[in-house]
Design an enzyme around this catalytic site. Sequence first.
Site, PDB file in Angstrom:
ATOM      1  N   GLY A 114       0.824  -1.209   0.000  1.00 36.19           N
ATOM      2  CA  GLY A 114       0.000   0.000   0.000  1.00 36.19           C
ATOM      3  C   GLY A 114       0.852   1.250   0.000  1.00 36.19           C
ATOM      4  N   TYR A 121      -1.060 -17.468  -3.561  1.00 37.17           N
ATOM      5  CA  TYR A 121      -2.183 -16.535  -3.547  1.00 37.17           C
ATOM      6  C   TYR A 121      -3.514 -17.280  -3.621  1.00 37.17           C
ATOM      7  CZ  TYR A 121      -5.049 -12.489  -4.873  1.00 37.17           C
ATOM      8  OH  TYR A 121      -6.021 -11.503  -4.922  1.00 37.17           O
ATOM      9  N   ARG A 174       0.075  -6.220 -13.054  1.00 36.92           N
ATOM     10  CA  ARG A 174      -1.203  -6.570 -13.649  1.00 36.92           C
ATOM     11  C   ARG A 174      -1.314  -5.973 -15.045  1.00 36.92           C
ATOM     12  NH1 ARG A 174      -4.946  -5.760  -8.311  1.00 36.92           N
ATOM     13  NH2 ARG A 174      -3.353  -4.192  -7.853  1.00 36.92           N
ATOM     14  N   ALA A 211     -12.414 -10.216   1.275  1.00 43.36           N
ATOM     15  CA  ALA A 211     -12.094 -10.031  -0.142  1.00 43.36           C
ATOM     16  C   ALA A 211     -11.435 -11.295  -0.678  1.00 43.36           C
ATOM     17  CB  ALA A 211     -11.169  -8.836  -0.329  1.00 43.36           C
ATOM     18  N   ASN A 265      -7.259 -13.653  12.637  1.00 48.63           N
ATOM     19  CA  ASN A 265      -7.248 -12.549  13.605  1.00 48.63           C
ATOM     20  C   ASN A 265      -8.451 -11.629  13.427  1.00 48.63           C
ATOM     21  OD1 ASN A 265      -4.872 -13.394  14.825  1.00 48.63           O
ATOM     22  ND2 ASN A 265      -3.568 -12.108  13.541  1.00 48.63           N
TER      23      ASN A 265
END
Length: 329
Positions: free
Chosen positions: A38, A147, A188, A116, A101
């Site tokens: 991020g 993933y 991507r 998600a 968690n």
Amino acid sequence: MKKRILITGAAGFLGSHLCDRFIKEGYRVVGMDNLITGDLKNIQHLFKLETFEFYNHDVTRFVHVPGNVDYILHFASPASPIDYLKIPIQTLKVGSLGTHNLLGLAKEKNARILIASTSEVYGDPLIHPQDESYYGNVNTIGPRGVYDEAKRFQESITMAYHRFHGLETRIARIFNTYGPRMRLNDGRVIPAFIGQALRGEDLTVFGDGMQTRSFCYVDDQVDGLYKLLLSDYALPVNIGNPDEITILDFAKEIIKLTASDQKIVFKELPKDDPLQRQPDITKARDILGWEPKVAREEGMQKTYKYFKSLSKEELLKSEHKDFSKHIRH
């Protein structure tokens, strides 16, 4: 009192747009991100707001948020091949330990949680288009398995908490999404193609380019996620745009969009790269009353405009502003 929502992965592409949407809808938003993938610039405009707070925290460690929490959106995860192949262990941990968690936190706070998930749970699909009843065709030990399996485990433990503890859970299977705030170098297809066009490079197509993708503009995706969170449906729901296109045709669209004269070059298809990807969104239409509204031509114009405005900063790796004073540890 305003409802309070925790959004993990808040400084990421989708997470930051979700922060915007929920603040617009009148929520108090708690953002959480460890900033591995991020970027604080995605949420810098929110730091001045009393309705937004941010914690720099890794959700694979114990998660504590003081005060009430009504909703949780778990979007903390590397989402591009470049990222999850570079940090495979962290990718597996955020999908397993991190999800555990956050489900525990949701149970403690009596909060509804939306997980998600991803279309990658379908792997290289043997049915087309893919609906939610399809179990998938996934290579558990392949390079993409870190993933794919993290997300498949994430769905399993979420349903276990729903069935065993009665927790209010939602699962979104997100298909390819694009728009402003994507990283040019995240690997991507859309940022990869646009980045190559901005740098004057030829566009790289893997395989013969006949593999397909279906691209959903971020505003549509966020709207689908918002409606899913507030729905009464606990099983997985595909959120994506069923408008399918081959990668080769999409590369040609990018060349036309950017008014460039780049050529298309072909390279070997990566292992386990899915050959077809198209969502069946019947459930989203029927249960949520949702379907995408933004056509690819319109969405790509907005996305290209964004990347073009950032190209010098991104390509030259200009200095990143310091927002550390806004972070809570």
